[in-house]
Scaffold this motif. Structure first.
Motif: not given
Lengths: 218, 218
Positions: B145-162, B132-139
């Motif tokens: 930067d305006a979508e920082a929160r979105t990036a975090r949510v998407l990364a977490a969702s990806v982790a959950a899906a994986v 999640e953390p590195p993926l958040t950074a990459a996304i």
DNA sequence: CCGCAATCTTGCGCGTACGCAATATTGCGG
DNA sequence: CCGCAATATTGCGTACGCGCAAGATTGCGG
């Protein structure tokens, strides 16, 4: 479906679980979370320490569960109860918000306790994962069996997003404070708004799934 | 940025961590996962048992980390390396697939071990959260930067899906088998395809975020 | 009303997780 | 080359998590 009269056995189990929850929370409040051993909780609930661990896998779980109790079930129910007219994304969002917004007197007090100690904070955040199974069922009901896998992924994503929202919200604000630039941080706003904002990015995924169901269902 | 020559101190730490990983995996393979105590691993790596716990919080983590190692970093790198032309959703999906597909000889063997014991299986699945953390950074890099929160949510969702994809894939197929009706289950297919299918429902969320960024960036 | 199978509780024992304080190592000025 | 602050390692002590097997409880069928 949920509770046909149920035998004495099951009722006793629930009573024990309840007793452990209450004892754990009460003792934690009374003397501080670190001054409570499993042995104390078990004794207060009238069972052996070994039995405690048949109900809760860690010392923290009992305390936290006194607050989170059956949040999962209520969220699922709220989603299912939502009229078929509204967007699924909205139904889910509002169901979640509703459950975390209605914090009773006791919950509020417990939250302070939980925020303080890291171990409790983590256990509290981990507990959000429990909403996944019932939420999966509720979403699957709306999307149809063909999207069962999708329902699971979406439910897990929601759980993850809720966790993130709570994480941010619980920050003692002791960290970097203002992150400058466009890093809005927003940890100060109301929890409901914060949850809505955090869940928003997932809405398009819900919409797409819902659309697919509608088309497939024709 | 990642590794300026770095002092001796840091290198020794990595060496110790590596030694513990290897020792843990080797011993687990040699004599079976349950016949390995923390004490054994520590001894094999030439450190005290107490030090072991400075590196890994549980007995299982060391074994699992021998397999998952720096998967997180490689996934993030793969996303960042992706050309700006492709859809972000695809970049992420392929980055993930790539890392789980290239299973070396040793990984394969370790996987058998892990699948067998429940505790190891759980630790393995929990390890997916580390992306999640590195993926958040990459996304975030792609979304701005305006979508920082979105990036975090998407990364977490990806982790959950994986995690979900791996969960299904690891099923001993000993459960209900065919769920009949439209419950396709698919636990038998190839892992890459399974990952792609499981991640697919999140694509619309990525697309929407990317679109938002593009519009906002004009 | 009774016996029996299913289930729950409990004591025991082992291994683990981790806070704490003492000790050893590293590596940066001087 | 040396001392000193920062950081890592280690032993010790305490509490926890849980498998196991014996004993208690429940409640179904007779």
């Amino acid at each position: 479906m949920t509770t046909p009269p149920a035998g004495l056995r099951e009722r006793k189990k629930q009573a024990t679980r309840e007793a452990l929850r209450e004892a754990a929370l009460r003792l934690a409040v009374e003397r501080g979370p670190d001054q409570v051993r499993v042995e104390d909780i078990a004794e207060a609930a009238g069972v052996s320490p070994r039995t405690y661990n048949n109900y809760f896998a860690s010392r923290e779980q009992a305390i936290v569960s006194a607050v989170t109790a059956d949040r999962e079930a209520r969220i699922a129910a709220a989603v299912t109860a939502g009229p078929a007219g509204v967007r699924l994304a909205d139904a889910v969002t509002e169901a979640v918000v509703e459950q975390y917004a209605n914090a009773g007197e006791r919950e509020q007090q417990a939250l302070l306790l939980i925020t303080a100690r890291t171990a409790l904070r983590d256990a509290f955040l981990d507990a959000t994962a429990d909403i996944e199974p019932p939420l999966t069922a509720a979403i699957a009901e709306r999307l149809g069996d063909a999207e069962a896998r999708t329902a699971r992924v979406l439910a897990a994503s929601v759980a993850a997003a809720v966790r993130i929202a709570l994480e941010d919200w619980l920050q003692p604000a002791g960290s970097a404070e203002a992150v400058g630039a466009a890093g809005l941080v927003v940890p100060a706003g109301s929890l409901p708004d914060h949850l809505r904002t955090t869940l928003a990015p997932l809405a398009p995924a819900f919409d797409a799934a819902e659309r697919r169901t509608r088309e497939g269902g024709l």
